[in-house]
Design a protein around this motif. Sequence first.
Motif, PDB file in Angstrom:
ATOM      1  N   GLN A  16     -22.419   0.092  14.903  1.00  0.00           N
ATOM      2  CA  GLN A  16     -22.419  -1.234  15.837  1.00  0.00           C
ATOM      3  C   GLN A  16     -22.715  -2.462  14.826  1.00  0.00           C
ATOM      4  O   GLN A  16     -23.719  -2.172  14.002  1.00  0.00           O
ATOM      5  CB  GLN A  16     -23.428  -1.139  16.761  1.00  0.00           C
ATOM      6  N   PHE A  17     -22.114  -3.536  14.996  1.00  0.00           N
ATOM      7  CA  PHE A  17     -22.394  -4.702  14.251  1.00  0.00           C
ATOM      8  C   PHE A  17     -22.499  -5.686  15.428  1.00  0.00           C
ATOM      9  O   PHE A  17     -21.903  -6.023  16.129  1.00  0.00           O
ATOM     10  CB  PHE A  17     -21.135  -5.284  13.581  1.00  0.00           C
ATOM     11  N   ARG A  18     -23.653  -6.654  15.031  1.00  0.00           N
ATOM     12  CA  ARG A  18     -23.861  -7.925  15.670  1.00  0.00           C
ATOM     13  C   ARG A  18     -23.413  -9.044  14.895  1.00  0.00           C
ATOM     14  O   ARG A  18     -24.273  -9.239  13.872  1.00  0.00           O
ATOM     15  CB  ARG A  18     -25.178  -7.780  16.038  1.00  0.00           C
ATOM     16  N   VAL A  19     -22.222  -9.665  15.396  1.00  0.00           N
ATOM     17  CA  VAL A  19     -21.562 -10.294  14.410  1.00  0.00           C
ATOM     18  C   VAL A  19     -21.504 -11.814  14.979  1.00  0.00           C
ATOM     19  O   VAL A  19     -21.319 -11.974  15.981  1.00  0.00           O
ATOM     20  CB  VAL A  19     -19.949  -9.972  14.333  1.00  0.00           C
ATOM     21  N   ALA A  20     -21.603 -12.851  14.004  1.00  0.00           N
ATOM     22  CA  ALA A  20     -21.474 -14.178  14.326  1.00  0.00           C
ATOM     23  C   ALA A  20     -20.346 -14.456  13.676  1.00  0.00           C
ATOM     24  O   ALA A  20     -19.807 -14.484  12.579  1.00  0.00           O
ATOM     25  CB  ALA A  20     -22.513 -14.933  13.484  1.00  0.00           C
ATOM     26  N   THR A  21     -19.265 -15.046  14.633  1.00  0.00           N
ATOM     27  CA  THR A  21     -17.710 -15.267  14.207  1.00  0.00           C
ATOM     28  C   THR A  21     -17.874 -16.872  13.881  1.00  0.00           C
ATOM     29  O   THR A  21     -17.187 -17.135  12.842  1.00  0.00           O
ATOM     30  CB  THR A  21     -17.015 -14.755  15.397  1.00  0.00           C
ATOM     31  N   THR A  22     -18.195 -17.693  14.765  1.00  0.00           N
ATOM     32  CA  THR A  22     -18.150 -19.116  14.447  1.00  0.00           C
ATOM     33  C   THR A  22     -19.186 -19.898  14.349  1.00  0.00           C
ATOM     34  O   THR A  22     -19.215 -20.712  13.291  1.00  0.00           O
ATOM     35  CB  THR A  22     -17.434 -19.841  15.951  1.00  0.00           C
ATOM     36  N   THR A  23     -20.463 -19.731  14.816  1.00  0.00           N
ATOM     37  CA  THR A  23     -21.659 -20.145  14.507  1.00  0.00           C
ATOM     38  C   THR A  23     -22.673 -18.958  14.781  1.00  0.00           C
ATOM     39  O   THR A  23     -22.553 -18.053  15.389  1.00  0.00           O
ATOM     40  CB  THR A  23     -22.058 -21.169  15.793  1.00  0.00           C
ATOM     41  N   THR A  53     -25.174 -19.124  16.338  1.00  0.00           N
ATOM     42  CA  THR A  53     -25.896 -19.080  17.642  1.00  0.00           C
ATOM     43  C   THR A  53     -25.174 -18.251  18.767  1.00  0.00           C
ATOM     44  O   THR A  53     -25.674 -18.046  19.842  1.00  0.00           O
ATOM     45  CB  THR A  53     -26.294 -20.456  18.410  1.00  0.00           C
ATOM     46  N   ARG A  54     -23.951 -17.952  18.185  1.00  0.00           N
ATOM     47  CA  ARG A  54     -23.181 -17.075  19.234  1.00  0.00           C
ATOM     48  C   ARG A  54     -22.785 -15.715  18.540  1.00  0.00           C
ATOM     49  O   ARG A  54     -22.040 -15.806  17.426  1.00  0.00           O
ATOM     50  CB  ARG A  54     -21.655 -17.851  19.393  1.00  0.00           C
ATOM     51  N   VAL A  55     -23.212 -14.678  18.919  1.00  0.00           N
ATOM     52  CA  VAL A  55     -23.022 -13.352  18.578  1.00  0.00           C
ATOM     53  C   VAL A  55     -22.511 -12.356  19.448  1.00  0.00           C
ATOM     54  O   VAL A  55     -22.913 -12.632  20.664  1.00  0.00           O
ATOM     55  CB  VAL A  55     -24.409 -12.782  17.745  1.00  0.00           C
ATOM     56  N   ALA A  56     -21.628 -11.472  19.032  1.00  0.00           N
ATOM     57  CA  ALA A  56     -21.146 -10.544  19.913  1.00  0.00           C
ATOM     58  C   ALA A  56     -21.353  -9.178  19.208  1.00  0.00           C
ATOM     59  O   ALA A  56     -21.360  -8.997  17.770  1.00  0.00           O
ATOM     60  CB  ALA A  56     -19.747 -10.584  19.983  1.00  0.00           C
ATOM     61  N   ASP A  57     -21.207  -7.874  19.752  1.00  0.00           N
ATOM     62  CA  ASP A  57     -21.335  -6.732  19.392  1.00  0.00           C
ATOM     63  C   ASP A  57     -19.966  -6.235  19.161  1.00  0.00           C
ATOM     64  O   ASP A  57     -19.103  -6.052  19.970  1.00  0.00           O
ATOM     65  CB  ASP A  57     -22.248  -5.741  20.181  1.00  0.00           C
ATOM     66  N   TYR A  58     -19.812  -5.567  18.069  1.00  0.00           N
ATOM     67  CA  TYR A  58     -18.683  -4.747  17.748  1.00  0.00           C
ATOM     68  C   TYR A  58     -18.877  -3.422  17.328  1.00  0.00           C
ATOM     69  O   TYR A  58     -19.786  -3.070  16.757  1.00  0.00           O
ATOM     70  CB  TYR A  58     -17.567  -5.362  16.673  1.00  0.00           C
ATOM     71  N   TRP A  59     -18.063  -2.522  17.957  1.00  0.00           N
ATOM     72  CA  TRP A  59     -18.398  -1.012  17.722  1.00  0.00           C
ATOM     73  C   TRP A  59     -17.294  -0.275  16.862  1.00  0.00           C
ATOM     74  O   TRP A  59     -16.088  -0.731  17.059  1.00  0.00           O
ATOM     75  CB  TRP A  59     -18.322  -0.289  19.156  1.00  0.00           C
ATOM     76  N   GLY A  60     -17.644   0.837  16.247  1.00  0.00           N
ATOM     77  CA  GLY A  60     -16.599   1.621  15.519  1.00  0.00           C
ATOM     78  C   GLY A  60     -15.896   2.534  16.462  1.00  0.00           C
ATOM     79  O   GLY A  60     -16.547   2.794  17.782  1.00  0.00           O
ATOM     80  N   GLN A  61     -15.005   3.233  16.100  1.00  0.00           N
ATOM     81  CA  GLN A  61     -14.409   3.929  16.907  1.00  0.00           C
ATOM     82  C   GLN A  61     -14.875   5.354  17.528  1.00  0.00           C
ATOM     83  O   GLN A  61     -14.729   6.097  18.163  1.00  0.00           O
ATOM     84  CB  GLN A  61     -12.747   4.377  16.626  1.00  0.00           C
ATOM     85  N   GLY A  62     -15.933   5.788  16.504  1.00  0.00           N
ATOM     86  CA  GLY A  62     -16.575   6.945  16.684  1.00  0.00           C
ATOM     87  C   GLY A  62     -16.197   8.015  15.690  1.00  0.00           C
ATOM     88  O   GLY A  62     -14.934   8.131  15.284  1.00  0.00           O
ATOM     89  N   THR A  63     -17.041   9.025  15.150  1.00  0.00           N
ATOM     90  CA  THR A  63     -16.765  10.012  14.128  1.00  0.00           C
ATOM     91  C   THR A  63     -17.681  11.184  14.577  1.00  0.00           C
ATOM     92  O   THR A  63     -18.717  10.869  14.951  1.00  0.00           O
ATOM     93  CB  THR A  63     -17.017   9.532  12.913  1.00  0.00           C
ATOM     94  N   GLN A  64     -16.999  12.292  14.611  1.00  0.00           N
ATOM     95  CA  GLN A  64     -17.752  13.543  15.078  1.00  0.00           C
ATOM     96  C   GLN A  64     -18.626  14.341  14.031  1.00  0.00           C
ATOM     97  O   GLN A  64     -17.959  14.296  12.784  1.00  0.00           O
ATOM     98  CB  GLN A  64     -16.719  14.522  15.634  1.00  0.00           C
ATOM     99  N   VAL A  65     -19.866  14.525  14.270  1.00  0.00           N
ATOM    100  CA  VAL A  65     -20.577  15.075  13.437  1.00  0.00           C
ATOM    101  C   VAL A  65     -21.276  16.444  14.173  1.00  0.00           C
ATOM    102  O   VAL A  65     -21.537  16.500  15.035  1.00  0.00           O
ATOM    103  CB  VAL A  65     -21.942  14.387  12.839  1.00  0.00           C
ATOM    104  N   THR A  66     -20.537  17.598  13.471  1.00  0.00           N
ATOM    105  CA  THR A  66     -20.944  18.831  14.109  1.00  0.00           C
ATOM    106  C   THR A  66     -21.734  19.618  13.135  1.00  0.00           C
ATOM    107  O   THR A  66     -21.277  19.886  11.782  1.00  0.00           O
ATOM    108  CB  THR A  66     -19.842  19.791  14.247  1.00  0.00           C
ATOM    109  N   VAL A  67     -23.102  19.916  13.405  1.00  0.00           N
ATOM    110  CA  VAL A  67     -24.045  20.988  12.654  1.00  0.00           C
ATOM    111  C   VAL A  67     -24.033  22.297  13.044  1.00  0.00           C
ATOM    112  O   VAL A  67     -24.310  22.589  14.312  1.00  0.00           O
ATOM    113  CB  VAL A  67     -25.346  20.251  12.429  1.00  0.00           C
ATOM    114  N   SER A  68     -23.656  23.179  12.426  1.00  0.00           N
ATOM    115  CA  SER A  68     -23.668  24.759  12.798  1.00  0.00           C
ATOM    116  C   SER A  68     -25.105  25.214  12.265  1.00  0.00           C
ATOM    117  O   SER A  68     -25.516  25.176  11.269  1.00  0.00           O
ATOM    118  CB  SER A  68     -22.440  25.312  12.315  1.00  0.00           C
ATOM    119  N   SER A  69     -25.258  26.362  13.242  1.00  0.00           N
ATOM    120  CA  SER A  69     -26.579  26.968  12.855  1.00  0.00           C
ATOM    121  C   SER A  69     -26.145  28.070  11.987  1.00  0.00           C
ATOM    122  O   SER A  69     -25.299  28.485  11.635  1.00  0.00           O
ATOM    123  CB  SER A  69     -27.324  27.332  14.148  1.00  0.00           C
TER     124      SER A  69
END
Length: 121
Positions: free
Chosen positions: A96-103, A105-121
């Motif tokens: 997740q990134f909290r991005v200022a695009t123009t100023t 004082t105005r920020v928005a959150d952008y998210w990645g698509q997700g990646t699977q992490v699997t840990v086997s025992s």
Amino acid sequence: QVQVVESGGGLVQAGGSLRLSCAASGSILGITTMGWYRQAPGKQRELVAEITVVDRTNYAESVKGRFTISRDNAKNTVYLQMNSLKPADTAVYYCQFRVATTTWTRVADYWGQGTQVTVSS
């Protein structure tokens, strides 16, 4: 527009390590907070780690001492080094990134698509 691309993840045995990367590109003035979240099946998305623009970090209790978050501001990239992985760390990880695009004082959150992490025992 801002694009976010994640990489890393995969299958690893308990005790192993993985490194996640996530890069933002596009119309970016600057990025304040960068973070990693995860969501396991049947559970809510939870914060794993976050890092501010002055490199102040915050970690979930469950990952303290095992995970390290870092950022490269020149590349608009955030990393998550995960060591001593446990089966309980299995989840889809989102950046997740909290991005200022123009100023700043105005920020928005952008998210990645997700990646699977699997840990086997």
